[in-house]
Design an enzyme around this catalytic site. Structure first.
Site, short mmCIF file in Angstrom:
data_model
loop_
_atom_site.label_atom_id
_atom_site.label_comp_id
_atom_site.label_asym_id
_atom_site.label_seq_id
_atom_site.Cartn_x
_atom_site.Cartn_y
_atom_site.Cartn_z
N LYS A 162 -10.25 -6.56 8.35
CA LYS A 162 -9.33 -6.31 9.17
C LYS A 162 -9.81 -6.93 10.50
O LYS A 162 -10.80 -6.39 10.97
CB LYS A 162 -9.15 -4.55 9.20
CG LYS A 162 -8.31 -4.14 7.92
CD LYS A 162 -8.59 -2.57 8.00
CE LYS A 162 -7.77 -2.04 6.77
NZ LYS A 162 -7.86 -0.60 6.62
N LYS A 214 -2.98 5.18 -2.58
CA LYS A 214 -3.84 5.99 -1.88
C LYS A 214 -4.35 7.21 -2.77
O LYS A 214 -3.64 7.73 -3.29
CB LYS A 214 -3.24 6.47 -0.61
CG LYS A 214 -3.03 5.19 0.51
CD LYS A 214 -4.29 4.91 1.10
CE LYS A 214 -3.88 3.84 2.31
NZ LYS A 214 -5.12 3.37 2.97
N ASP A 228 -7.34 3.27 -3.02
CA ASP A 228 -7.96 3.08 -1.97
C ASP A 228 -8.34 4.86 -1.53
O ASP A 228 -7.35 5.49 -1.12
CB ASP A 228 -7.17 2.78 -0.59
CG ASP A 228 -7.88 2.46 0.60
OD1 ASP A 228 -9.15 3.05 0.78
OD2 ASP A 228 -7.31 2.09 1.76
N GLU A 254 -11.21 0.70 -3.42
CA GLU A 254 -11.75 0.56 -1.97
C GLU A 254 -12.03 1.76 -1.27
O GLU A 254 -11.44 2.82 -1.29
CB GLU A 254 -10.26 0.24 -1.31
CG GLU A 254 -10.29 -0.42 0.05
CD GLU A 254 -9.08 -0.74 0.73
OE1 GLU A 254 -8.94 -1.25 1.81
OE2 GLU A 254 -7.90 -0.86 -0.33
N LYS A 291 -1.38 -0.89 -4.35
CA LYS A 291 -2.37 -0.12 -3.67
C LYS A 291 -1.93 1.25 -3.71
O LYS A 291 -1.29 1.48 -2.99
CB LYS A 291 -3.03 -0.51 -2.64
CG LYS A 291 -4.08 0.34 -2.21
CD LYS A 291 -5.05 -0.49 -1.05
CE LYS A 291 -4.42 -0.42 0.32
NZ LYS A 291 -5.29 -0.85 1.23
N ASP A 298 -14.24 -1.40 2.85
CA ASP A 298 -13.39 -1.51 4.49
C ASP A 298 -13.97 -0.93 5.54
O ASP A 298 -14.68 -1.77 6.36
CB ASP A 298 -11.80 -0.95 3.70
CG ASP A 298 -10.95 -0.49 4.98
OD1 ASP A 298 -11.37 -1.20 6.15
OD2 ASP A 298 -9.84 -0.07 4.52
N SER A 332 0.76 -1.25 -0.07
CA SER A 332 -0.05 0.18 -0.12
C SER A 332 1.03 1.25 -0.07
O SER A 332 1.69 1.40 0.72
CB SER A 332 -1.21 0.06 1.22
OG SER A 332 -1.59 1.14 1.24
N GLY A 385 -4.67 -4.00 6.36
CA GLY A 385 -3.67 -3.45 7.37
C GLY A 385 -3.85 -2.04 7.84
O GLY A 385 -4.36 -1.27 7.23
#
Length: 367
Positions: A262, A163, A188, A213, A161, A238, A135, A290
């Protein structure tokens, strides 16, 4: 299994890099190390919430108070045959899933050790190593983003991934896709958008992402279902999924096609297995998320990710990406995008006691 005493330690670990998301910038990790003592054994867990309620509602001071004053006194001196019995004792307290998850996880470790078995085996896991990706936070430049993506792919990670946030989305994502046309990419948003941004997500369809996400509000399911019906890219939920019941409702209304599990967010290891089973009943995949866990939480996540529907690469990348020195002796390191599962009893880890002692800012022993 009798819980005889417990210890809480508040510690801070500096990150090796600046990690930016739509929430803000993080340079260190604050966590509570929880140890349960019973029958000559120790069970470990760590918390995942921060001082401020940006991810979900829980905060570190609230978790400490709840553990010290309510949850631990509720279970100390008691015998529990299995984690289900312990969860039944604390489940009546509403919310605070991340805090309750820490207590439940520490008991899983203690209970598995009493049986001489690793967590993954008693949980029903099916693999000895799990696929992992990385990530990447929001970088200061497009060039830096492309460089970090290249480094991750060269290291063998199986998913990248990115952000994103409003103003940092279509351009960097399309640049990465152009530079790495065959890479498995996801993004994400950490709840940074709303339905007025639907054009952004329609544009991102062209990036051939594996999923997007948590694009919308942290507590929303309905608008996610509306967005999912308007785009071709799968939505991964998420923050919206805090329980098995949330997972069932989300999949019933088509709010997404992938779930990020998670364990702390959904209430622990038992709840994680239930969310996994619900997704399995719909024939949909899950993957392990995570929250910048140190070694204890990272090990627990690895064990849970051995369940059969964890078919997409998760966020449990090498610990050395994050920490100069982790708080456990075992090096949790991925090789070519595969993370081996610790094989000792319980979590299969050993605490670095001197390091934890040095990092401790506050402690409490409850008996």
């Amino acid at each position: 299994m009798r819980i005889e005493a417990a210890e809480l330690r508040l510690i801070t670990l500096p990150l090796k890099f600046r990690f930016e998301t739509s929430f803000g910038v993080q340079t260190e990790r604050h966590l509570i190390v929880l140890t349960l003592f019973g029958e000559g054994l120790e069970g470990y867990a760590e918390t995942v919430m921060e001082y401020t309620p940006h991810y979900r509602e829980e905060t570190l001071p609230g978790a400490w108070a709840l553990l010290e004053n309510l949850l631990l006194p509720k279970v100390l001196g008691r015998d529990f045959a299995n984690p289900e019995q312990l969860w039944a004792e604390i489940s009546g307290f509403r919310g605070n899933r991340m805090t309750k998850a820490a207590l439940e996880m520490a008991f899983w470790d203690l209970w598995c050790k009493s049986l001489g078995q690793p967590l993954w085996k008693l949980l029903g896991g099916v693999r000895q190593e799990i696929p992992v990706g990385i990530s990447l936070g929001i970088e200061p430049s497009l060039e830096s983003t492309l460089e970090k993506v290249g480094q991750g792919l060269a290291a063998g990670y199986r998913r990248i991934k990115l952000k994103i946030k409003p103003g940092w989305d279509i351009r960097p994502v399309m640049a990465v896709r152009e530079a790495y046309p065959e890479a498995t990419l996801t993004v994400d948003a950490n709840s940074a958008y709303n339905l007025n941004d639907i054009g952004t997500f329609c544009a991102l369809d062209a990036a051939r992402l594996d999923y997007i996400e948590q694009p919308l509000a942290f507590d929303d399911l309905l608008d996610h279902a509306k967005l999912q019906s308007a785009i071709t890219t799968s939505i991964c939920l998420d923050e919206s999924i805090t329980s098995p019941e949330d997972a069932r409702k989300a999949l019933e209304i088509g709010a997404g096609r992938v779930i990020n599990i998670k364990p702390a967010r959904v209430g622990g290891i038992l709840a994680s297995r239930k969310v996994h089973d619900i997704a399995q009943s719909y024939g949909l995949p899950v993957w392990m998320g995570g929250m910048l866990e140190a070694g204890i939480g990272r090990a627990a996540n690895i064990h849970v990710a051995t369940l059969p529907m964890f078919t997409k690469p998760g966020d449990t990348s090498s610990a050395s990406r994050y920490w100069q020195e982790d708080i456990i002796e075992e090096g949790l390191e991925a090789t070519q995008g595969l993370m081996p599962v610790p094989q000792g009893p319980g979590l299969g880890i050993t605490l670095k006691r001197e390091l934890i002692q040095r990092l401790t800012e506050k402690s409490a022993y409850i008996a």
